[in-house]
Design an enzyme around this catalytic site. Structure first.
Site, PDB file in Angstrom:
ATOM      1  N   SER A 147       0.873  -1.184   0.000  1.00  0.00           N
ATOM      2  CA  SER A 147       0.000   0.000   0.000  1.00  0.00           C
ATOM      3  C   SER A 147       0.898   1.218   0.000  1.00  0.00           C
ATOM      4  O   SER A 147       1.981   1.207   0.616  1.00  0.00           O
ATOM      5  CB  SER A 147      -0.885   0.026   1.245  1.00  0.00           C
ATOM      6  OG  SER A 147      -1.491   1.303   1.374  1.00  0.00           O
ATOM      7  N   TYR A 161      -1.228  -0.448  10.143  1.00  0.00           N
ATOM      8  CA  TYR A 161      -1.441  -0.996   8.792  1.00  0.00           C
ATOM      9  C   TYR A 161      -0.304  -0.538   7.860  1.00  0.00           C
ATOM     10  O   TYR A 161       0.268  -1.343   7.116  1.00  0.00           O
ATOM     11  CB  TYR A 161      -2.796  -0.517   8.270  1.00  0.00           C
ATOM     12  CG  TYR A 161      -3.067  -0.771   6.813  1.00  0.00           C
ATOM     13  CD1 TYR A 161      -3.560  -2.000   6.375  1.00  0.00           C
ATOM     14  CD2 TYR A 161      -2.856   0.227   5.854  1.00  0.00           C
ATOM     15  CE1 TYR A 161      -3.828  -2.229   5.027  1.00  0.00           C
ATOM     16  CE2 TYR A 161      -3.124   0.016   4.519  1.00  0.00           C
ATOM     17  CZ  TYR A 161      -3.607  -1.213   4.103  1.00  0.00           C
ATOM     18  OH  TYR A 161      -3.871  -1.439   2.774  1.00  0.00           O
TER      19      TYR A 161
END
Ligand code: NAP
Length: 252
Positions: A147, A161
């Site tokens: 990501s 995350y």
């Protein structure tokens, strides 16, 4: 894209979002497709049915990628159904409700890292055992879903995350070098803000709309736009690409 008839790809988290889009494109390209899902059996069966109706071969298997024995059983299901493995897409990933770091409990961090990091490592391990020429395999491809949060850090949303995705970047770089001479190419795709249900699980279903003006292209991406990058990395067109991390972010 040229047909890849007969090759087998395993896509974790293929019931929806980027994983489902990748499954559809992979089947169109001639892959036999195994998708795993965590809880959305109906959605996963829907992806499989659509592929079968188009003449492809597909299989859906329940698997919590935070559970090592589940992963081992997932790969054994691929062995039984298809008898070979040519590619792994480490796509399954989760985030938790948006939070500042000072409010994060250890249990939350363990869930994030067990799913996003340990799960990707264990899936890679099982794929290497089957694909590496070192183990008698024919070679293959691994694509990891990172990501852009790994570079941006996701402050006040989910630094945990983001850190798990930084681990995926490093897994990609290190593993690519480790297995490059064994016929396996390892690369990653690093999406920006993509229109999927993952944002609802972070507590903000409308997140794409809120942040889209900070994207140079002034919009969120579609799952298919990420899946196309994954497909290029799966294909022979990227035959000399290893250890690469491709940003699919609208310029973010
Ligand atoms: P999504 O729509 O939330 O779909 C997640 C998928 O992962 C589902 O198939 C889900 O299965 C599966 N999954 C969830 N927990 C799992 C577990 N413990 N074990 C196995 N499978 C599990 O996510 P997405 O947006 O498509 O994201 C796909 C990947 O891209 C993720 O790695 C994510 O971090 C990354 N990414 C997404 C974005 C974005 O903006 N969407 C941006 C950057 C990176 P069920 O349906 O059964 O729950």
């Amino acid at each position: 894209m040229a047909s890849i008839t007969g090759k087998v790809v395993l896509i974790t988290g293929g019931s929806r979002g980027i994983g489902a889009a990748t499954a559809r494109l992979a089947a169109q390209a001639g892959f036999r497709v195994c998708i795993s899902y965590h809880s959305a059996q109906g959605a996963a069966e829907g992806v499989v049915d659509a592929i079968r109706r188009s003449g492809g071969q597909a299989l859906a298997v329940s698997c919590d990628v935070a559970d090592e024995s589940d992963i081992v059983a997932l790969f054994e299901a691929v062995d039984r159904e298809f008898g070979r493995l040519d590619a792994l897409v480490n796509n399954a990933g989760v985030l938790e409700l948006q939070s500042r770091v000072e409010h994060m409990q250890a249990a939350r961090l363990q869930r994030i890292f067990a799913t996003n990091v340990t799960g990707s490592f264990i899936c890679a391990r099982e794929a290497i055992k089957r694909m590496s020429t070192r183990h008698g395999g024919q070679g293959g491809v691994i694509v990891n879903l990172s990501s852009i949060a790994s570079r941006l850090g996701a402050p006040a949303e989910y630094v945990d995350y983001a850190a798990s995705k930084a681990a995926i970047d490093t897994l990609t770089i290190g593993l690519a070098k480790e297995v490059a001479a064994e016929g396996i190419r390892v690369n990653a795709v690093r999406p920006g803000v993509i229109d999927t249900e993952i944002h609802a699980s972070g507590g903000e279903p409308g997140r794409v709309d809120r942040v889209k003006d900070s994207v140079p292209m002034l919009r969120g991406g579609q799952p298919e736009e990420v899946a196309q990058a994954v497909m290029w990395l799966l294909s022979a067109q990227s035959s000399y690409v290893a250890g690469a991390i491709i940003d699919v972010t609208g310029g973010r």
